[in-house]
Design an enzyme around this catalytic site. Structure first.
Site, PDB file in Angstrom:
ATOM      1  N   LYS A 148      -1.310  13.501  -2.116  1.00  0.00           N
ATOM      2  CA  LYS A 148      -0.120  14.238  -1.720  1.00  0.00           C
ATOM      3  C   LYS A 148      -0.146  15.679  -2.249  1.00  0.00           C
ATOM      4  O   LYS A 148      -0.977  16.064  -3.056  1.00  0.00           O
ATOM      5  CB  LYS A 148       1.138  13.507  -2.195  1.00  0.00           C
ATOM      6  CG  LYS A 148       1.387  12.215  -1.433  1.00  0.00           C
ATOM      7  CD  LYS A 148       2.683  11.553  -1.852  1.00  0.00           C
ATOM      8  CE  LYS A 148       2.956  10.306  -1.007  1.00  0.00           C
ATOM      9  NZ  LYS A 148       4.185   9.597  -1.436  1.00  0.00           N
ATOM     10  N   ARG A 195      -0.318   2.914  -5.139  1.00  0.00           N
ATOM     11  CA  ARG A 195      -0.731   2.935  -3.725  1.00  0.00           C
ATOM     12  C   ARG A 195      -1.742   4.063  -3.552  1.00  0.00           C
ATOM     13  O   ARG A 195      -1.409   5.230  -3.781  1.00  0.00           O
ATOM     14  CB  ARG A 195       0.497   3.148  -2.839  1.00  0.00           C
ATOM     15  CG  ARG A 195       0.235   3.145  -1.343  1.00  0.00           C
ATOM     16  CD  ARG A 195       1.568   3.301  -0.593  1.00  0.00           C
ATOM     17  NE  ARG A 195       1.368   3.288   0.857  1.00  0.00           N
ATOM     18  CZ  ARG A 195       1.136   4.370   1.590  1.00  0.00           C
ATOM     19  NH1 ARG A 195       1.064   5.561   1.011  1.00  0.00           N
ATOM     20  NH2 ARG A 195       0.988   4.269   2.903  1.00  0.00           N
TER      21      ARG A 195
END
Length: 266
Positions: free
Chosen positions: A211, A246
């Site tokens: 991200k 994750r």
């Protein structure tokens, strides 16, 4: 830690399987069945704990697709993965009809980025009393509150919603939603202080892989080259007690965890 669906003695690795043409870091790589299954087999070889299948990109400024299109993308993949393994499969969706079809096809977990805010999703959780429910915070920030206060109030609201709906609270895992509606400073605060973003002793999931928060910390523009930073952030979270991370790079995360656990054991 609650001894429910997600509480395990060892940290769990959730592997990302995006069957989308437009995800921010791997769009188009696994949206065909044979490519998706090859990636699934790689994750299984690396001893993934949960396989998270998503049929819609939720990157910044994403273009929403219909529930019907998302369902068509994910159902063949879920069916094929279920034939391959009995590992838990989560479905990354906020459409109740997609979650319904996925659970009927063999998925085990609803991973809802809109945190049960979509009308009808709580009813799907009721319909499948054995499924896990991951509730993520992605609402616009209420700036009159600190990020920790805002997310804690969201958690409390969702606990009350699930109680009212008769959902066994042992099925719940929370996700503070790194990268969703938060500033970089807030995202880093969530990463640095997981204890402040846990509701009581409910399990939490952290998803920071590739991200923009990692880009800000590494100065790496290419999402596919952010795995080292992603694994470092995920390892830090695990070391702070986070139950599930994750990630895109399952083998790298598994190897890192194995070395860390061996060297830190007494």
């Amino acid at each position: 830690m609650k001894e429910g669906y997600f509480a395990k003695k060892e940290p769990q690795i959730m592997g990302i399987l995006n069957v989308t043409p437009d995800s921010f870091s791997d769009g188009g790589q696994f949206n065909e069945l044979d490519k998706a299954m090859l990636h699934c087999e790689e994750m299984l070889s690396a001893n993934v704990d949960i396989i998270d299948i998503g049929g819609q990109s939720t990157r910044p400024n994403y273009q929403e697709i219909s529930a019907e299109e998302e369902r068509e993308r994910i159902l063949p993949i879920i069916q094929a993965v279920r034939k391959k393994t009995d590992k838990p499969i989560s479905i990354d969706t906020y459409f109740p009809e997609v979650a319904d079809a996925a659970l009927a096809a063999g998925a085990n977990i609803i991973n809802d980025i809109k945190g049960l805010d979509t009308n009808g999703m709580i009813e799907i959780a009721q319909k499948y009393p054995d499924c896990g429910v991951i509730i993520m915070h992605s609402r616009p920030r209420r700036t009159e509150l600190s990020v920790a206060e805002d997310i804690q109030e969201f958690y409390q609201e969702k606990i009350e919603l699930c109680q009212k709906a008769g959902i066994d609270l042992m099925r719940i895992c929370f996700d503070p939603g790194i990268g969703f509606g938060k500033t970089q400073e807030e995202n880093i605060e969530i990463l640095k202080h997981p204890e402040a973003f846990r509701y009581q002793d409910y399990p939490v999931l952290y998803g920071v892989s590739r991200k923009r928060t990692i880009a800000a910390l590494t100065n790496e523009a290419d999402p596919s080259k952010r795995d080292f930073g992603s694994i470092a952030a995920s390892l830090f979270a695990v070391n702070k007690g986070v139950e599930i991370v994750r990630v895109h790079q399952v083998k790298g995360m598994r190897d890192t965890l194995n070395v860390w656990q061996t060297l830190s054991s007494k």
